[in-house]
Design a protein around this motif. Structure first.
Motif, PDB file in Angstrom:
ATOM      1  N   LYS A   3       0.833  -1.203   0.000  1.00 37.90           N
ATOM      2  CA  LYS A   3       0.000   0.000   0.000  1.00 37.90           C
ATOM      3  C   LYS A   3       0.867   1.251   0.000  1.00 37.90           C
ATOM      4  O   LYS A   3       0.541   2.240  -0.654  1.00 37.90           O
ATOM      5  N   ALA A   7       0.874   4.061  -2.910  1.00 39.87           N
ATOM      6  CA  ALA A   7       0.618   5.465  -2.590  1.00 39.87           C
ATOM      7  C   ALA A   7       1.721   6.360  -3.141  1.00 39.87           C
ATOM      8  O   ALA A   7       1.451   7.449  -3.662  1.00 39.87           O
ATOM      9  N   ALA A  10       1.252   6.575  -6.951  1.00 39.56           N
ATOM     10  CA  ALA A  10       0.094   7.423  -7.255  1.00 39.56           C
ATOM     11  C   ALA A  10       0.422   8.892  -7.049  1.00 39.56           C
ATOM     12  O   ALA A  10       0.038   9.746  -7.850  1.00 39.56           O
ATOM     13  N   LEU A  11       1.156   9.200  -6.001  1.00 39.93           N
ATOM     14  CA  LEU A  11       1.540  10.586  -5.737  1.00 39.93           C
ATOM     15  C   LEU A  11       2.453  11.125  -6.834  1.00 39.93           C
ATOM     16  O   LEU A  11       2.297  12.259  -7.289  1.00 39.93           O
TER      17      LEU A  11
END
Length: 69
Positions: A3, A7, A10-11
């Motif tokens: 995860k 993240a 994605a950032l």
């Protein structure tokens, strides 16, 4: 851990999408030779681009290119 990596990816993708508006830009390309590039935006669709470079490792050829769109 998965995860967290998801993240981070994605950032990075979201931050890469936001663009900045500049009228002038200058760049340098290195590799088999070198090239200097200048770009000037007059409007959203019109720009002037100029390139000057040396081709080959010895720099035995010089080239120039100017384009208006």
């Amino acid at each position: 851990m998965k995860k967290f990596l998801l993240a981070v990816v994605a950032l990075l993708c979201v931050s890469a999408v936001s663009a900045q508006q500049y009228q002038n830009s200058i760049g340098l390309r290195l590799g088999y030779g070198a090239e200097l590039q200048y770009e000037r935006h007059f409007s959203e669709k019109n720009y002037l681009e100029a390139n000057l470079g040396l081709s080959g490792f010895g720099g035995d050829r010089i080239f120039a290119n100017v384009m208006y769109n």
